[in-house]
Design a protein around this motif. Structure first.
Motif, PDB file in Angstrom:
ATOM      1  N   UNK A   2       0.845  -1.189   0.000  1.00  0.00           N
ATOM      2  CA  UNK A   2       0.000   0.000   0.000  1.00  0.00           C
ATOM      3  C   UNK A   2       0.887   1.248   0.000  1.00  0.00           C
ATOM      4  N   UNK A   3       0.608   2.164  -0.931  1.00  0.00           N
ATOM      5  CA  UNK A   3       1.380   3.399  -1.037  1.00  0.00           C
ATOM      6  C   UNK A   3       0.415   4.577  -0.970  1.00  0.00           C
ATOM      7  N   UNK A   4       0.661   5.480  -0.033  1.00  0.00           N
ATOM      8  CA  UNK A   4      -0.158   6.672   0.099  1.00  0.00           C
ATOM      9  C   UNK A   4       0.419   7.767  -0.790  1.00  0.00           C
ATOM     10  N   UNK A   5      -0.438   8.332  -1.642  1.00  0.00           N
ATOM     11  CA  UNK A   5      -0.004   9.413  -2.520  1.00  0.00           C
ATOM     12  C   UNK A   5      -0.904  10.621  -2.288  1.00  0.00           C
ATOM     13  N   UNK A   6      -0.376  11.797  -2.512  1.00  0.00           N
ATOM     14  CA  UNK A   6      -1.146  13.028  -2.344  1.00  0.00           C
ATOM     15  C   UNK A   6      -2.183  13.187  -3.451  1.00  0.00           C
ATOM     16  N   UNK A   7      -1.835  12.789  -4.649  1.00  0.00           N
ATOM     17  CA  UNK A   7      -2.690  13.023  -5.811  1.00  0.00           C
ATOM     18  C   UNK A   7      -3.709  11.907  -6.044  1.00  0.00           C
ATOM     19  N   UNK A   8      -3.354  10.661  -5.735  1.00  0.00           N
ATOM     20  CA  UNK A   8      -4.185   9.517  -6.113  1.00  0.00           C
ATOM     21  C   UNK A   8      -4.749   8.736  -4.933  1.00  0.00           C
ATOM     22  N   UNK A   9      -4.477   9.181  -3.728  1.00  0.00           N
ATOM     23  CA  UNK A   9      -4.924   8.457  -2.549  1.00  0.00           C
ATOM     24  C   UNK A   9      -4.024   7.263  -2.297  1.00  0.00           C
ATOM     25  N   UNK A  10      -4.573   6.241  -1.661  1.00  0.00           N
ATOM     26  CA  UNK A  10      -3.801   5.033  -1.364  1.00  0.00           C
ATOM     27  C   UNK A  10      -3.908   4.083  -2.548  1.00  0.00           C
ATOM     28  N   UNK A  11      -2.746   3.629  -3.026  1.00  0.00           N
ATOM     29  CA  UNK A  11      -2.687   2.725  -4.179  1.00  0.00           C
ATOM     30  C   UNK A  11      -2.065   1.405  -3.770  1.00  0.00           C
ATOM     31  N   UNK A  12      -2.525   0.347  -4.389  1.00  0.00           N
ATOM     32  CA  UNK A  12      -1.917  -0.969  -4.228  1.00  0.00           C
ATOM     33  C   UNK A  12      -0.859  -1.101  -5.312  1.00  0.00           C
ATOM     34  N   UNK A  13       0.407  -1.183  -4.942  1.00  0.00           N
ATOM     35  CA  UNK A  13       1.498  -1.227  -5.921  1.00  0.00           C
ATOM     36  C   UNK A  13       2.265  -2.533  -5.762  1.00  0.00           C
ATOM     37  N   UNK A  51       7.867   6.825  -5.076  1.00  0.00           N
ATOM     38  CA  UNK A  51       7.457   5.930  -4.001  1.00  0.00           C
ATOM     39  C   UNK A  51       7.707   6.569  -2.631  1.00  0.00           C
ATOM     40  N   UNK A  52       8.803   7.285  -2.499  1.00  0.00           N
ATOM     41  CA  UNK A  52       9.240   7.779  -1.197  1.00  0.00           C
ATOM     42  C   UNK A  52       8.846   9.221  -0.890  1.00  0.00           C
ATOM     43  N   UNK A  53       8.016   9.830  -1.735  1.00  0.00           N
ATOM     44  CA  UNK A  53       7.492  11.163  -1.459  1.00  0.00           C
ATOM     45  C   UNK A  53       6.113  11.256  -2.097  1.00  0.00           C
ATOM     46  N   UNK A  54       5.093  11.225  -1.274  1.00  0.00           N
ATOM     47  CA  UNK A  54       3.716  11.175  -1.766  1.00  0.00           C
ATOM     48  C   UNK A  54       3.329  12.396  -2.597  1.00  0.00           C
ATOM     49  N   UNK A  55       4.062  13.493  -2.450  1.00  0.00           N
ATOM     50  CA  UNK A  55       3.745  14.744  -3.149  1.00  0.00           C
ATOM     51  C   UNK A  55       4.310  14.796  -4.573  1.00  0.00           C
ATOM     52  N   UNK A  56       5.282  13.963  -4.880  1.00  0.00           N
ATOM     53  CA  UNK A  56       5.996  14.084  -6.160  1.00  0.00           C
ATOM     54  C   UNK A  56       5.488  13.079  -7.186  1.00  0.00           C
ATOM     55  N   UNK A  57       4.933  13.619  -8.269  1.00  0.00           N
ATOM     56  CA  UNK A  57       4.501  12.809  -9.414  1.00  0.00           C
ATOM     57  C   UNK A  57       4.686  13.657 -10.666  1.00  0.00           C
TER      58      UNK A  57
END
Length: 153
Positions: A2-13, A51-57
């Motif tokens: 589970x990866x928490x992202x600022x833009x997409x919410x929590x994603x299963x990666x 992966x290591x910064x939820x704000x960066x995409x």
């Protein structure tokens, strides 16, 4: 995972989907692990999420769709770094910028494409020195502006 992202919410990666950028992206050398997030209902674009910064995409696009004459020559050092044995192992994308005034002004960074060895899940943003390319090439350069509906004299 589970990866928490600022833009997409929590994603299963899936860990097998992770890409490694040993030198990071330009301006983000400390972020070395990324994964792709599709853009719903739009297969032209994809997000490259850190992966290591939820704000960066980074919004990415295949530049050849918009710039069929785009000509990229990787240096021997870049090919060696990416462990490219054959051109079919490489995917090339460019970072897209969306300005505050909206998608009509979107630009692609043709000066610094992202090259990924798809077999090794290894990436690098390369700088095409001396190429004449810039960081902001308009994607929709041939799209006419919408007609003005109202104007003051």
């Amino acid at each position: 995972m589970q990866v928490k992202t600022a833009r997409f919410g929590v994603l299963d990666v899936d860990r097998e989907r992770l890409l490694t950028f040993p030198q990071g992206m330009v301006g983000f050398p400390h972020l070395q692990r990324y994964f792709f997030v599709p853009v719903p209902e739009n297969n032209l674009f994809v997000w490259l999420q850190a992966l290591d910064d939820s704000e960066i995409a980074f919004l990415m696009v295949d530049p050849f769709i918009f710039f069929p004459d785009y000509d990229v020559h990787l240096s021997e050092a870049d090919c060696e770094f990416l462990q490219l044995g054959h051109p079919d192992e490489a995917t090339l994308l460019t970072v897209v910028t969306i300005p505050p005034d909206g998608v009509r002004g979107m630009t692609a960074n043709l000066l610094a494409p992202v090259v990924i060895n798809v077999r090794k899940a290894l990436g690098r943003q390369v700088i095409l020195d001396g190429s004449g390319y810039r960081t902001k090439h308009p994607l929709f350069r041939g799209v006419p502006e919408p007609a003005r509906r109202c104007a003051c004299r």
